[in-house]
Design a protein around this motif. Structure first.
Motif, PDB file in Angstrom:
ATOM      1  N   THR A 188       0.827  -1.209   0.000  1.00 30.56           N
ATOM      2  CA  THR A 188       0.000   0.000   0.000  1.00 30.56           C
ATOM      3  C   THR A 188       0.855   1.250   0.000  1.00 30.56           C
ATOM      4  O   THR A 188       0.568   2.220  -0.714  1.00 30.56           O
ATOM      5  CB  THR A 188      -0.939  -0.006   1.216  1.00 30.56           C
ATOM      6  OG1 THR A 188      -1.732  -1.190   1.208  1.00 30.56           O
ATOM      7  CG2 THR A 188      -1.862   1.203   1.192  1.00 30.56           C
ATOM      8  N   MET A 189       1.924   1.249   0.792  1.00 32.53           N
ATOM      9  CA  MET A 189       2.793   2.421   0.878  1.00 32.53           C
ATOM     10  C   MET A 189       3.432   2.740  -0.473  1.00 32.53           C
ATOM     11  O   MET A 189       3.427   3.892  -0.928  1.00 32.53           O
ATOM     12  CB  MET A 189       3.877   2.184   1.936  1.00 32.53           C
ATOM     13  CG  MET A 189       4.714   3.424   2.265  1.00 32.53           C
ATOM     14  SD  MET A 189       6.092   3.688   1.133  1.00 32.53           S
ATOM     15  CE  MET A 189       7.169   2.324   1.627  1.00 32.53           C
ATOM     16  N   VAL A 190       3.969   1.737  -1.145  1.00 33.19           N
ATOM     17  CA  VAL A 190       4.609   1.947  -2.441  1.00 33.19           C
ATOM     18  C   VAL A 190       3.592   2.448  -3.469  1.00 33.19           C
ATOM     19  O   VAL A 190       3.880   3.346  -4.277  1.00 33.19           O
ATOM     20  CB  VAL A 190       5.281   0.648  -2.926  1.00 33.19           C
ATOM     21  CG1 VAL A 190       5.758   0.785  -4.366  1.00 33.19           C
ATOM     22  CG2 VAL A 190       6.449   0.286  -2.020  1.00 33.19           C
ATOM     23  N   SER A 191       2.393   1.902  -3.439  1.00 33.19           N
ATOM     24  CA  SER A 191       1.368   2.322  -4.397  1.00 33.19           C
ATOM     25  C   SER A 191       0.973   3.782  -4.184  1.00 33.19           C
ATOM     26  O   SER A 191       0.692   4.509  -5.153  1.00 33.19           O
ATOM     27  CB  SER A 191       0.139   1.411  -4.295  1.00 33.19           C
ATOM     28  OG  SER A 191      -0.525   1.600  -3.066  1.00 33.19           O
ATOM     29  N   GLN A 192       0.953   4.241  -2.924  1.00 30.75           N
ATOM     30  CA  GLN A 192       0.590   5.637  -2.648  1.00 30.75           C
ATOM     31  C   GLN A 192       1.667   6.603  -3.117  1.00 30.75           C
ATOM     32  O   GLN A 192       1.362   7.694  -3.609  1.00 30.75           O
ATOM     33  CB  GLN A 192       0.314   5.809  -1.155  1.00 30.75           C
ATOM     34  CG  GLN A 192      -0.973   5.134  -0.712  1.00 30.75           C
ATOM     35  CD  GLN A 192      -1.197   5.235   0.786  1.00 30.75           C
ATOM     36  OE1 GLN A 192      -0.275   5.072   1.574  1.00 30.75           O
ATOM     37  NE2 GLN A 192      -2.429   5.491   1.181  1.00 30.75           N
ATOM     38  N   VAL A 193       2.932   6.218  -2.984  1.00 28.78           N
ATOM     39  CA  VAL A 193       4.020   7.056  -3.491  1.00 28.78           C
ATOM     40  C   VAL A 193       3.947   7.148  -5.016  1.00 28.78           C
ATOM     41  O   VAL A 193       4.114   8.230  -5.604  1.00 28.78           O
ATOM     42  CB  VAL A 193       5.388   6.497  -3.041  1.00 28.78           C
ATOM     43  CG1 VAL A 193       6.528   7.258  -3.707  1.00 28.78           C
ATOM     44  CG2 VAL A 193       5.524   6.567  -1.524  1.00 28.78           C
ATOM     45  N   ALA A 194       3.682   6.027  -5.669  1.00 30.18           N
ATOM     46  CA  ALA A 194       3.549   6.024  -7.127  1.00 30.18           C
ATOM     47  C   ALA A 194       2.390   6.905  -7.577  1.00 30.18           C
ATOM     48  O   ALA A 194       2.492   7.641  -8.570  1.00 30.18           O
ATOM     49  CB  ALA A 194       3.361   4.593  -7.629  1.00 30.18           C
ATOM     50  N   ALA A 195       1.270   6.843  -6.846  1.00 30.35           N
ATOM     51  CA  ALA A 195       0.099   7.660  -7.189  1.00 30.35           C
ATOM     52  C   ALA A 195       0.426   9.145  -7.083  1.00 30.35           C
ATOM     53  O   ALA A 195       0.037   9.949  -7.946  1.00 30.35           O
ATOM     54  CB  ALA A 195      -1.070   7.310  -6.272  1.00 30.35           C
ATOM     55  N   ALA A 196       1.138   9.546  -6.027  1.00 29.24           N
ATOM     56  CA  ALA A 196       1.494  10.959  -5.854  1.00 29.24           C
ATOM     57  C   ALA A 196       2.344  11.467  -7.005  1.00 29.24           C
ATOM     58  O   ALA A 196       2.130  12.573  -7.529  1.00 29.24           O
ATOM     59  CB  ALA A 196       2.225  11.146  -4.519  1.00 29.24           C
TER      60      ALA A 196
END
Length: 445
Positions: A188-196
């Motif tokens: 989840t953390m990696v996906s949120q950084v990618a989204a930003a």
């Protein structure tokens, strides 16, 4: 109606991705350990609900950008974005430090010192996801800027990619490598950084510099605070009420809190379908109320369309939302005691969900017309009454079902109060000519 659907349709995905990530975590973890599934409840409350508090930045960004665009001032739009990006970065760094230093203490106070196994698993989840705080808030500023420009496709593409990353990461780390709750947090953390990162690129493609940050002047900071403070109070009241639900459920035992975790994640997954209606009101209403071509009849027509779509969406989502745990409960847990607790709350789950989308369209309109004092005061009163009702039902031994009926009362009260306010004959949607001093205040804001 067509214009609303064209904008809000893609925007559904924006609000769906966040709860979808937590729901994926819930489904994957639930297949392995009931203890880790129970730990996800406090963990997601700490991260997701706390991040929801900072939605005041998102709402302020959308409102300021939409208002500046209504005046056709591109330089002012860029300046607003730069100021808010700086504030978002500052808040993100603060929350990163806060999570690292005080996360274990908050979780222990919330869960209870005796539940050491749940505390340890929940803290692992929180500390890993907390690393993404700066990226989360900067991404929200970029996303809300695009929405204020009436673009919902760019942010949707970013979050769609992030959801895929999260889903694949959960499967590989949790099921393939058996990392459990820690694997779900990393995915989840990696996906949120990618989204930003993708949100920022989407905003840059529109001709604005999303890497530019500027420190707001004292006057600009006061203006932002005057807009954001009532919204912050409103959001924190909602977060506090949902947190109280988890708090009372946690005291009812591992199986009950595990069942509540499943149902509240399903609920969050469904209520986000109302957020695009709120965002539509915030993006389109300023032009109809304060723009050069203002038209209150069109504003009232827009509101009627939003409420109608919300009512239909609420009924459809209520039916679908209750059908999943009724017919397919083993998607989330194979424990018969957890499934039994889930089935107890299906009726209040439907009642609370059916009114949510219409309520959010009304709230979005109140935000768009900047009736902020009323929003914050009414929310504070209803939160206090709802908390008292929740305490009463819990003390009477009503169990998890009582908690959910308290949520029903809270949601329907919010809807009724907002509808009353917007249909007043002397309200802002019906008064054609505002006093000059009111217009001056709005221009300053």
């Amino acid at each position: 109606m067509v214009e609303v659907v064209n904008f809000s349709g893609p925007a559904v995905g924006l609000w769906l991705c966040g709860p979808l990530m937590s729901l994926i975590d819930t489904a994957v973890i639930g297949q392995g350990s009931s203890v880790e599934l129970a730990a996800l409840g406090p963990g997601t409350v700490f991260i997701d609900n706390t991040s929801y508090v900072f939605m005041f930045l998102s709402i302020a960004t959308s409102n300021l950008v939409a208002t500046s665009l209504a005046r056709q001032d591109k330089d002012e739009v860029q300046h607003q974005i730069s100021n808010l990006l700086f504030i978002g970065l500052g808040c993100g760094v603060f929350m990163l430090v806060f999570t690292r230093l005080f996360g274990p203490w908050v979780l222990t106070a919330f869960i209870g010192a005796k539940n050491t196994d749940i505390i340890a698993a929940s803290n692992t989840y929180v500390q890993i996801r907390g690393l993404a705080w700066p990226a989360i808030l900067i991404g929200w500023i970029a996303q809300s800027s695009s929405l204020g420009m009436k673009d919902s496709w760019g942010p949707l593409n970013a979050l769609a990619v992030a959801s895929v990353i999260n889903g694949i990461g959960d499967i590989v780390l949790c099921r393939g490598l058996d990392y459990g709750i820690a694997g779900a947090a990393w995915a989840t953390m990696v996906s949120q950084v990618a989204a930003a990162y993708m949100m920022i690129r989407s905003l840059n493609d529109k001709g604005y510099n999303a890497f530019s940050m500027s420190i707001p002047s004292p006057n600009e900071l006061v203006q932002i605070i005057m807009l954001a403070a009532p919204v912050f109070l409103t959001l924190i009241s909602k977060v506090a009420f949902y947190s109280l639900l988890v708090y009372f459920a946690t005291s009812m035992g591992t199986h009950t809190v595990a069942a509540h975790q499943v149902m509240i994640q399903l609920y969050c997954m469904c209520i986000v379908w109302g957020e695009p209606l709120s965002q539509t009101a915030q993006s389109f209403m300023p032009e109809l109320i304060y723009g050069a071509n203002q038209s209150r009849p069109k504003a009232r027509t827009l509101l009627k369309s939003l409420v109608l779509i919300g009512a239909l969406s609420g009924l459809i989502l209520g039916f679908i939302g209750t059908s999943v745990p009724w017919w397919f409960p083993k998607i989330f847990s194979h424990d018969p005691l957890v499934i039994k607790e889930m089935h107890k709350v299906l009726f209040p789950f439907f009642l609370a969900l059916s009114v949510n989308a219409s309520m959010q369209s009304l709230e979005g309109t109140l935000l768009a017309v900047r009736d902020l004092k009323f929003i914050s005061s009414s929310m504070s009163i209803l939160f206090s009454l709802g908390a008292l009702l929740l305490l009463l039902l819990s003390s009477r031994g009503c169990g998890l079902r009582g908690c959910w009926f308290a949520l029903v009362a809270f949601q329907w009260s919010l809807f009724s109060v907002a509808l009353w306010r917007l249909t007043l004959p002397n309200g802002i949607l019906y008064v054609e000519d505002l006093h000059s001093n009111q217009m001056d205040k709005l221009k300053v804001a």
